[in-house]
Structures are given as structure tokens and as C-alpha cells.
Design an enzyme around this catalytic site. Sequence first.
Site, PDB file in Angstrom:
ATOM      1  N   LYS A  54       0.835  -1.166  -0.010  1.00 34.77           N
ATOM      2  CA  LYS A  54      -0.127   0.143   0.042  1.00 34.77           C
ATOM      3  C   LYS A  54       0.765   1.308  -0.062  1.00 34.77           C
ATOM      4  O   LYS A  54       0.709   2.234  -0.771  1.00 34.77           O
ATOM      5  CB  LYS A  54      -1.083  -0.007   1.184  1.00 34.77           C
ATOM      6  CG  LYS A  54      -1.987  -1.008   1.115  1.00 34.77           C
ATOM      7  CD  LYS A  54      -2.886  -1.257   2.422  1.00 34.77           C
ATOM      8  CE  LYS A  54      -3.658  -2.328   2.193  1.00 34.77           C
ATOM      9  NZ  LYS A  54      -4.284  -2.576   3.624  1.00 34.77           N
ATOM     10  N   GLN A  98      -4.045  -1.173   9.836  1.00 35.47           N
ATOM     11  CA  GLN A  98      -4.074  -2.377   9.334  1.00 35.47           C
ATOM     12  C   GLN A  98      -4.758  -3.623  10.330  1.00 35.47           C
ATOM     13  O   GLN A  98      -4.277  -3.631  11.460  1.00 35.47           O
ATOM     14  CB  GLN A  98      -2.734  -2.923   8.875  1.00 35.47           C
ATOM     15  CG  GLN A  98      -2.695  -4.185   8.142  1.00 35.47           C
ATOM     16  CD  GLN A  98      -3.184  -4.292   6.645  1.00 35.47           C
ATOM     17  OE1 GLN A  98      -3.293  -3.104   6.099  1.00 35.47           O
ATOM     18  NE2 GLN A  98      -3.961  -5.524   6.376  1.00 35.47           N
ATOM     19  N   ASP A 121     -10.411   3.219   4.399  1.00 32.60           N
ATOM     20  CA  ASP A 121     -11.018   1.996   4.421  1.00 32.60           C
ATOM     21  C   ASP A 121     -12.544   1.902   4.608  1.00 32.60           C
ATOM     22  O   ASP A 121     -13.119   1.055   4.214  1.00 32.60           O
ATOM     23  CB  ASP A 121     -10.432   1.076   5.852  1.00 32.60           C
ATOM     24  CG  ASP A 121      -9.321   0.323   5.268  1.00 32.60           C
ATOM     25  OD1 ASP A 121      -9.063  -0.014   4.472  1.00 32.60           O
ATOM     26  OD2 ASP A 121      -8.192   0.146   6.333  1.00 32.60           O
TER      27      ASP A 121
HETATM   28  N1  GUN Z   1      -6.954  -6.557   6.832  1.00 40.00           N
HETATM   29  C1  GUN Z   1      -7.397  -7.261   5.436  1.00 40.00           C
HETATM   30  N2  GUN Z   1      -8.008  -6.562   4.695  1.00 40.00           N
HETATM   31  C2  GUN Z   1      -7.785  -5.218   5.149  1.00 40.00           C
HETATM   32  C3  GUN Z   1      -8.159  -3.981   4.693  1.00 40.00           C
HETATM   33  O1  GUN Z   1      -9.075  -3.932   3.567  1.00 40.00           O
HETATM   34  N3  GUN Z   1      -8.175  -2.916   5.236  1.00 40.00           N
HETATM   35  C4  GUN Z   1      -7.234  -2.976   6.568  1.00 40.00           C
HETATM   36  N4  GUN Z   1      -7.083  -1.868   7.323  1.00 40.00           N
HETATM   37  N5  GUN Z   1      -6.896  -4.172   7.042  1.00 40.00           N
HETATM   38  C5  GUN Z   1      -7.297  -5.136   6.482  1.00 40.00           C
END
Ligand code: GUN
Length: 296
Positions: A54, A98, A121
Site C-alpha cells: 500500500k 491494518q 478503509d
Molecule cells: N486486513 C485485511 N483486509 C484489510 C483491509 O482492507 N483494510 C485493513 N485496514 N486491514 C485489512
Amino acid sequence: MAAALLDGKALAARIQAEIAEEVRAFTAQMHVTPCLAAVLVGENPASEVYVRNKRLASERVGMTSRLIRMDSQTSQHKLLALVAQLNADTAVHGILIQLPLPKQIDSHAVLCAVSPLKDVDAFHPENVGLLVQGTPRFAPCTPYGVQQLLIRSGIETAGRHAVVLGRSDIVGKPMANLLVQRGPGGDATVTICHSKTRDLAAITRQADILIAAIGQAQFVKADMVKPGAAVVDVGMNRLDSGKLVGDVDFDAVKEVAGHITPVPGGVGPLTVTMLLKNTLSAAILSAVKRDLLNTD
Ligand code: GUN
């Protein structure tokens, strides 16, 4: 192979090129560089990879990124204090916590503490509510990526039966909400299936568009798919052999489906891409708010 491959990787590259151009124009006009702050708690190897991807992607499109690491024993109090600090920092536009978080932390409380205006998110209840009402501020990255894949691949959703396998807050529920909304990539008739659904295969066989997001390796077999259906695989599972596979039995289903996403190289790259899109949107929102406050 009967099915046409839905190449998420190639589409992600195209959308990222568009975002890079938008970032360039925004930065030139507003003298602000969009910034994504990623918070990583503990040492989950998969989370390390996701966050690194990311951050690299955000830098590739001309944004800045920050990584804030906290150790696995971090208290909820300390994490909430960090979130408050990032909320107040005007140089930070998007905040990504995350998941998963260590068990001593109440994830819901932390996600609720993120400013809804920086919630790239789209996990905050305010953003979930806006999505359900059909006026999203940000759309959750994976469902948003799937919707873009359908739209840009010319797969009609209006009036068609979309079956979503899985009812998670991150994928299944928001995916269904996007597909049922009015407008491009929406107007579908939507069914959500989950672990308690009876005669699952009878329902999936009715799907013109089948979205698999249940986290079970190669769960969707050829006899669960209607000939010609578009099959989108959100799953990412590692077999004992080390091979990475989705929730769909790709080799068998590709002989029945009309369109299919590979794993890897399908939905994954689009999830990262839509996070970038949301971060740019958050920076635009912040700049608009700043200008409104400065001009009266
Ligand atoms: N862990 C697994 N998928 C995601 C996501 O889309 N966003 C975040 N922040 N953590 C995750």
C-alpha cells in the site's frame, strides 16, 4: 478455457495511472501532497506485506506515506492516543489501521475513533451508513475495486442477479450494498449467502455475477456456476504446498464461466488501487474544507 480472464493487475495499472495524473493536478493547484498514514501493530507477516504494498503504491502515484509501528503489546489507550494525533494532523489525509489487531485491543473501538473524513478503509459507522443510504463518502476498497472491475470490463449489473458469497463487514456486506445501489455497477438483484445458507449451490447457480469472499480455498466448484456467469474471486488462501489460491476452483470453473478473475492478479491489485483513490478523495475533501473555512 471458455472464460475470458478479468485482468485485475492490468486494470489496476490503468487506474493508478489515472490517479497519478489526478494527484499531479491536485498538488499543482492546491500545493498539498496527499498523505496516507498506515498503522501497523505487532508483527503479522501478511500485514507487513499488505502495508508495504500500500505504501509503495501510494508513493508510485505521487502521494506520501507514513508508517507508524507499534509493538504487539501496545495498549488500546496508546493506540487511541495515536489515532487522535493522526486525526488532528492536517498533513495526514488518510488513516489506515491494518487489521487484524492484537487481541487486547477492541478493533471496533479503534476503527470508530478514526476521523470519518480520513477513514479511507470506509470502516467507520458513519461511512458505512452513507454507503447503505446510497451516498458514499468512501467505498470500502475491495468491493469498490470489484465494482470498477465489472464496470470497466463491460459486465452489466443492472437487472442481473448478483450472488455474494460471504457476509463480512470488509467485503460481503459492502459488496452487496454497492451492487444494489442505483447507477453504474449497481441496480443488481442481490443475494448474500453465508455459512447458514441452505442449498447454497442452487442459489449460486442462479448467479449472473458470482462474487466469492468466504476465505475457503477452492470452495466454488464448476457445478455451482451458471454457464457464462462472471465469477469474481476475492479469496486469498495458501495451500499446504505453498500455492496461493482463491475461493474458486479456478481450473474447473474457467471452463464454465463467461468471465473469471485469477488469483493472484485479480481483485488484490484493485484493492490497493481503490485505497489510493480514497486517499486522494480524502485530500480533496480536506482541501475543500480548508478553503471554505478560509474564505468567509
Ligand atoms: N486486513 C485485511 N483486509 C484489510 C483491509 O482492507 N483494510 C485493513 N485496514 N486491514 C485489512
